[in-house]
Design an enzyme around this catalytic site. Structure first.
Site: not given
Ligand SMILES: [Zn+2]
Length: 359
Positions: A75, A249, A254
């Site tokens: 990331s 975000e 994830d």
């Protein structure tokens, strides 16, 4: 006479060119990143929801997500590419392979007196948001990253991670006795510790919403959505007449992918979709806002192997528990969106954004 006509023609062309440039450049930019959100994550949301906000985008690109020397990015490197227009190594936060600082789109926006903001469900010093506002050689040094965040001139920061700003003596995890929240208050920030107080904040304030010691609870375990947090942030940022740039975000998409937990994943996607809806609604009303929805990488190679159009009956499987090199989508709406058509490397997103910021 001829000379006058020539001057008039030149003036006309200059004004015409300036208008074309102006028409393509948004006043505000909202970037929404679904961490780990490969294309099939989007497919699941679209299949499950007729009103999925992803259905509203007409401009769509595909992003190649590798880092500078590895096919599989993390990331930090991926967000650095988006934030700076340059690829770097995994774990690096907006520094190049020699640790030189890479100029970020937030720094550019601040030089234009635009407001900057971030909203995450991870820690504010996390690996995805940090490349937009700090520079460091390791995503794992949370305390050093937090030190820099205090001085990063963000107008709005909402997320988790209070523990990295507070010393152990005051319930945090800093061993250096430094209290960064006091420093934030000296810099005229209002600090909020829960959603109810944050929703009562005045739009004119510079705010830090530190809603948890660690990352925020899962979407299924909190009573406010990422869309609500985004809406609060936009109210503050939109006070600036020069416009704003913000990053939102959906961090835990994830984590659900790493866990191969599709129930967790689908709910996090729904939560992220509330933020996309908030951004699109603001952009539709405002008429001068670019919305970009993308991801840093795919996680788990998730795919849909069976089921019907019924939400409960999608059969979802994962290839592994890691990131993959699968494409991620780039969904764009608003002035400048046409730049985002096509297939390109992730760092081109940053370069396109810099172009829209006249850099
Ligand atoms: Zn991950």
């Amino acid at each position: 006479m001829n000379r006058l006509i020539r001057i008039a023609l030149v003036l006309y062309l200059v004004i015409f060119a300036a208008n074309i440039q102006g028409a393509d450049k948004p006043k505000n930019i909202i970037i929404l990143i679904g961490d780990g959100m490969g294309l099939n994550y989007v497919a699941a949301n679209v299949l499950m929801h007729e009103d999925s906000p992803f259905r509203k985008f007409a401009t769509i690109g595909l992003s190649i997500t590798k880092s500078i020397d590895e096919l599989i990015t993390d990331s930090a490197a991926a967000a650095t590419a988006i934030a700076t227009g340059y690829q770097t190594r995994n774990r690096y936060i907006s520094v190049d392979t020699n640790y030189n600082k890479l100029y970020t789109i937030f720094e550019r926006a601040q030089s234009l007196n635009m407001a900057t903001g971030v909203v995450v469900t991870d820690n504010i010093p996390g690996a995805s948001p940090s490349p937009f506002y700090i520079h460091h050689h390791s995503r794992h040094d949370y305390f050093e990253i937090a030190d820099q965040i205090v001085d990063s001139k963000l107008d709005v920061a909402i997320g988790g991670g209070a523990e990295y700003l507070l010393p152990i003596e005051q319930g945090g995890s800093r061993k250096d006795s430094v209290n960064l929240i006091e420093e934030l208050e000296l810099l005229d920030y209002k600090v909020y510790y829960n959603f109810d107080d944050l929703s009562g904040s005045f739009p004119s304030e510079k705010i830090f919403g530190l809603l948890d010691m660690g990352s925020l609870p899962r979407a299924s375990q909190r009573d406010y959505s990422l869309g609500k947090l985004t809406s609060i942030a936009v109210d503050h940022l939109n006070e600036n007449d020069n416009g704003f740039i913000m990053v939102v975000e959906g961090s835990q998409i994830d984590w659900a992918g790493h866990d191969t937990n599709y129930v967790y994943l689908l709910v996090e996607m729904e939560d992220f979709a509330t933020a996309v809806n908030t951004a699109l609604e603001f952009a539709e009303n405002d008429g001068n806002t670019l919305v970009i929805v993308t991801s840093d990488h795919d996680t788990g190679g998730m795919t849909i192997t069976d089921g019907s159009f019924n939400a409960d009956s999608l059969k979802i499987e994962f290839i592994n528990t890691h990131h993959t090199a699968g494409f991620v989508g780039v969904f764009a709406y608003g002035p400048g969106s046409e730049l985002f058509n096509g297939i390109y490397d992730n760092y081109m997103i940053g370069q396109k954004l810099f172009k829209l910021l006249d850099y």
